[in-house]
Design a protein around this motif. Sequence first.
Motif, PDB file in Angstrom:
ATOM      1  N   ARG A 117      26.064  21.624  86.218  1.00 47.62           N
ATOM      2  CA  ARG A 117      26.723  20.453  85.648  1.00 47.62           C
ATOM      3  C   ARG A 117      27.574  20.830  84.439  1.00 47.62           C
ATOM      4  O   ARG A 117      28.347  20.018  83.941  1.00 47.62           O
ATOM      5  N   GLN A 118      27.397  22.039  83.920  1.00 51.47           N
ATOM      6  CA  GLN A 118      28.225  22.470  82.804  1.00 51.47           C
ATOM      7  C   GLN A 118      29.677  22.558  83.269  1.00 51.47           C
ATOM      8  O   GLN A 118      29.964  23.086  84.352  1.00 51.47           O
ATOM      9  N   THR A 119      30.584  22.039  82.457  1.00 49.73           N
ATOM     10  CA  THR A 119      31.980  21.878  82.887  1.00 49.73           C
ATOM     11  C   THR A 119      32.674  23.203  83.177  1.00 49.73           C
ATOM     12  O   THR A 119      33.580  23.260  83.998  1.00 49.73           O
ATOM     13  N   ASP A 120      32.261  24.286  82.505  1.00 46.02           N
ATOM     14  CA  ASP A 120      32.939  25.568  82.717  1.00 46.02           C
ATOM     15  C   ASP A 120      32.104  26.526  83.572  1.00 46.02           C
ATOM     16  O   ASP A 120      32.327  27.732  83.567  1.00 46.02           O
ATOM     17  N   ALA A 121      31.124  25.977  84.321  1.00 45.34           N
ATOM     18  CA  ALA A 121      30.207  26.825  85.092  1.00 45.34           C
ATOM     19  C   ALA A 121      30.948  27.700  86.095  1.00 45.34           C
ATOM     20  O   ALA A 121      30.641  28.885  86.250  1.00 45.34           O
ATOM     21  N   LEU A 122      31.929  27.149  86.772  1.00 43.07           N
ATOM     22  CA  LEU A 122      32.595  27.893  87.847  1.00 43.07           C
ATOM     23  C   LEU A 122      33.595  28.914  87.311  1.00 43.07           C
ATOM     24  O   LEU A 122      33.572  30.081  87.699  1.00 43.07           O
ATOM     25  N   ILE A 123      34.456  28.495  86.392  1.00 41.97           N
ATOM     26  CA  ILE A 123      35.466  29.424  85.872  1.00 41.97           C
ATOM     27  C   ILE A 123      34.815  30.575  85.112  1.00 41.97           C
ATOM     28  O   ILE A 123      35.305  31.710  85.114  1.00 41.97           O
ATOM     29  N   SER A 124      33.664  30.320  84.480  1.00 39.00           N
ATOM     30  CA  SER A 124      32.982  31.382  83.736  1.00 39.00           C
ATOM     31  C   SER A 124      32.551  32.520  84.663  1.00 39.00           C
ATOM     32  O   SER A 124      32.552  33.684  84.262  1.00 39.00           O
ATOM     33  N   VAL A 125      32.202  32.190  85.913  1.00 39.88           N
ATOM     34  CA  VAL A 125      31.804  33.230  86.868  1.00 39.88           C
ATOM     35  C   VAL A 125      33.018  34.071  87.260  1.00 39.88           C
ATOM     36  O   VAL A 125      32.942  35.305  87.310  1.00 39.88           O
ATOM     37  N   PHE A 126      34.153  33.426  87.522  1.00 39.83           N
ATOM     38  CA  PHE A 126      35.376  34.157  87.862  1.00 39.83           C
ATOM     39  C   PHE A 126      35.780  35.094  86.721  1.00 39.83           C
ATOM     40  O   PHE A 126      36.144  36.249  86.948  1.00 39.83           O
ATOM     41  N   VAL A 127      35.726  34.587  85.493  1.00 36.10           N
ATOM     42  CA  VAL A 127      36.082  35.398  84.324  1.00 36.10           C
ATOM     43  C   VAL A 127      35.124  36.578  84.189  1.00 36.10           C
ATOM     44  O   VAL A 127      35.543  37.714  83.928  1.00 36.10           O
ATOM     45  N   LYS A 128      33.833  36.314  84.408  1.00 34.66           N
ATOM     46  CA  LYS A 128      32.812  37.356  84.270  1.00 34.66           C
ATOM     47  C   LYS A 128      33.039  38.500  85.246  1.00 34.66           C
ATOM     48  O   LYS A 128      33.071  39.671  84.857  1.00 34.66           O
ATOM     49  N   VAL A 129      33.230  38.188  86.531  1.00 37.91           N
ATOM     50  CA  VAL A 129      33.389  39.256  87.528  1.00 37.91           C
ATOM     51  C   VAL A 129      34.712  40.002  87.341  1.00 37.91           C
ATOM     52  O   VAL A 129      34.790  41.208  87.595  1.00 37.91           O
ATOM     53  N   PHE A 130      35.735  39.282  86.884  1.00 38.97           N
ATOM     54  CA  PHE A 130      37.027  39.948  86.640  1.00 38.97           C
ATOM     55  C   PHE A 130      36.918  40.902  85.453  1.00 38.97           C
ATOM     56  O   PHE A 130      37.414  42.036  85.503  1.00 38.97           O
ATOM     57  N   ASP A 131      36.265  40.452  84.370  1.00 37.47           N
ATOM     58  CA  ASP A 131      36.073  41.315  83.197  1.00 37.47           C
ATOM     59  C   ASP A 131      35.274  42.561  83.571  1.00 37.47           C
ATOM     60  O   ASP A 131      35.596  43.679  83.131  1.00 37.47           O
ATOM     61  N   GLU A 132      34.225  42.380  84.382  1.00 36.58           N
ATOM     62  CA  GLU A 132      33.399  43.519  84.792  1.00 36.58           C
ATOM     63  C   GLU A 132      34.220  44.518  85.604  1.00 36.58           C
ATOM     64  O   GLU A 132      34.085  45.725  85.442  1.00 36.58           O
ATOM     65  N   MET A 133      35.080  44.008  86.496  1.00 35.20           N
ATOM     66  CA  MET A 133      35.915  44.890  87.300  1.00 35.20           C
ATOM     67  C   MET A 133      36.866  45.703  86.421  1.00 35.20           C
ATOM     68  O   MET A 133      37.158  46.863  86.698  1.00 35.20           O
ATOM     69  N   CYS A 134      37.336  45.080  85.331  1.00 38.64           N
ATOM     70  CA  CYS A 134      38.267  45.762  84.418  1.00 38.64           C
ATOM     71  C   CYS A 134      37.546  46.738  83.483  1.00 38.64           C
ATOM     72  O   CYS A 134      38.201  47.448  82.713  1.00 38.64           O
ATOM     73  N   GLY A 135      36.210  46.749  83.534  1.00 37.42           N
ATOM     74  CA  GLY A 135      35.444  47.661  82.693  1.00 37.42           C
ATOM     75  C   GLY A 135      35.001  47.060  81.374  1.00 37.42           C
ATOM     76  O   GLY A 135      34.476  47.764  80.500  1.00 37.42           O
ATOM     77  N   TYR A 136      35.201  45.752  81.208  1.00 37.34           N
ATOM     78  CA  TYR A 136      34.786  45.076  79.979  1.00 37.34           C
ATOM     79  C   TYR A 136      33.393  44.466  80.146  1.00 37.34           C
ATOM     80  O   TYR A 136      32.826  44.477  81.240  1.00 37.34           O
ATOM     81  N   TYR A 137      32.864  43.899  79.058  1.00 43.81           N
ATOM     82  CA  TYR A 137      31.506  43.357  79.063  1.00 43.81           C
ATOM     83  C   TYR A 137      31.522  41.912  79.564  1.00 43.81           C
ATOM     84  O   TYR A 137      31.730  40.976  78.799  1.00 43.81           O
ATOM     85  N   GLY A 138      31.308  41.757  80.866  1.00 42.28           N
ATOM     86  CA  GLY A 138      31.430  40.438  81.483  1.00 42.28           C
ATOM     87  C   GLY A 138      30.402  39.422  81.039  1.00 42.28           C
ATOM     88  O   GLY A 138      30.654  38.217  81.084  1.00 42.28           O
ATOM     89  N   LYS A 139      29.232  39.884  80.585  1.00 43.54           N
ATOM     90  CA  LYS A 139      28.158  38.939  80.233  1.00 43.54           C
ATOM     91  C   LYS A 139      28.515  38.085  79.022  1.00 43.54           C
ATOM     92  O   LYS A 139      27.999  36.987  78.862  1.00 43.54           O
ATOM     93  N   GLN A 140      29.357  38.616  78.155  1.00 42.19           N
ATOM     94  CA  GLN A 140      29.799  37.856  76.979  1.00 42.19           C
ATOM     95  C   GLN A 140      31.319  37.897  76.931  1.00 42.19           C
ATOM     96  O   GLN A 140      31.910  38.931  76.600  1.00 42.19           O
ATOM     97  N   GLY A 141      31.939  36.770  77.263  1.00 42.66           N
ATOM     98  CA  GLY A 141      33.390  36.718  77.348  1.00 42.66           C
ATOM     99  C   GLY A 141      34.097  37.081  76.065  1.00 42.66           C
ATOM    100  O   GLY A 141      35.179  37.683  76.087  1.00 42.66           O
ATOM    101  N   TYR A 142      33.502  36.731  74.914  1.00 46.80           N
ATOM    102  CA  TYR A 142      34.174  36.997  73.633  1.00 46.80           C
ATOM    103  C   TYR A 142      34.204  38.497  73.320  1.00 46.80           C
ATOM    104  O   TYR A 142      35.154  38.993  72.698  1.00 46.80           O
ATOM    105  N   ILE A 143      33.168  39.234  73.785  1.00 45.66           N
ATOM    106  CA  ILE A 143      33.178  40.689  73.592  1.00 45.66           C
ATOM    107  C   ILE A 143      34.226  41.318  74.507  1.00 45.66           C
ATOM    108  O   ILE A 143      34.949  42.243  74.122  1.00 45.66           O
ATOM    109  N   ALA A 144      34.325  40.798  75.736  1.00 48.68           N
ATOM    110  CA  ALA A 144      35.358  41.280  76.662  1.00 48.68           C
ATOM    111  C   ALA A 144      36.747  41.032  76.089  1.00 48.68           C
ATOM    112  O   ALA A 144      37.651  41.869  76.224  1.00 48.68           O
ATOM    113  N   LYS A 145      36.923  39.892  75.421  1.00 48.96           N
ATOM    114  CA  LYS A 145      38.219  39.568  74.792  1.00 48.96           C
ATOM    115  C   LYS A 145      38.521  40.566  73.668  1.00 48.96           C
ATOM    116  O   LYS A 145      39.660  41.035  73.522  1.00 48.96           O
TER     117      LYS A 145
END
Length: 259
Positions: free
Chosen positions: A48-76
């Motif tokens: 029910r969290q409003t960003d539940a779906l996009i957060s998963v897309f961002v996470k897997v994309f960050d992981e593929m790029c070699g960044y820390y997908g679990k925390q989006g701000y660290i990946a940024k």
Amino acid sequence: IDGIPVADLFLPKCEDAELKAQLQKACSLPSRSILFNIDQKSDAINTRQTDALISVFVKVFDEMCGYYGKQGYIAKFERDLESRGLYEKFQSTYQGFAGKTWAKGREQAILEGRNIAKAYAAITGEPEAIGNGIIDKYRKDYKLSIEDFADQVKEYIDRQPTGFRLNFFVDEVGQYIADNVKLMTNLQTVAETLATKCQGQAWVIVTAQEDMTSVFGEIGKKQGNDFSKIQARFANRLKLTSANVDEVIKKRLLAKKDS
């Protein structure tokens, strides 16, 4: 498979010249695929969290790029360092101060604030005071946005060879969305924003265990309209029923003789 490209296994068996040419054309395009089960990768406590779906897309994309997908701000933070050509230097400098790799340290970024500040100051030439709390600043300012995500995907694709494709294979999306109209709308927006920004070079392929209409059961008129909209964003639909499996087992396996 065992070091052999899948195309090399299929092409010798392909008697249809047109299909063979299509397979060869498809294989000639440079591409990369991200495969994930959306429920498994989701960190949201509930869908029910409003960003539940996009957060998963961002996470897997960050992981593929070699960044820390679990925390989006660290990946940024990592992405910003790389855009300035400082990411590799930061990792080696951090390891010198902390005595462990950045891959380990970023998992405890809140506790590693001092070492992060030292490494950041060393590579940028700025005072250590500037680096103090840099991760906290990123966490405070970090926001999830479908448009920003699409822009990052576009930047990644632009750095690849001509004609490159990035494919997102999303498993069990039917069960994850269920009757949540907000998630349905988000998936629709992700698909159309990637299509618009990336000019057809980013594909989203989703699977559901059963026919999508039956996942929703008795849907009301409003949900029915929403569902028809999202179907328009996924124009190519493949229906794989249990009959397909039966046919493969009977005709392709059991009916074969030793010869």
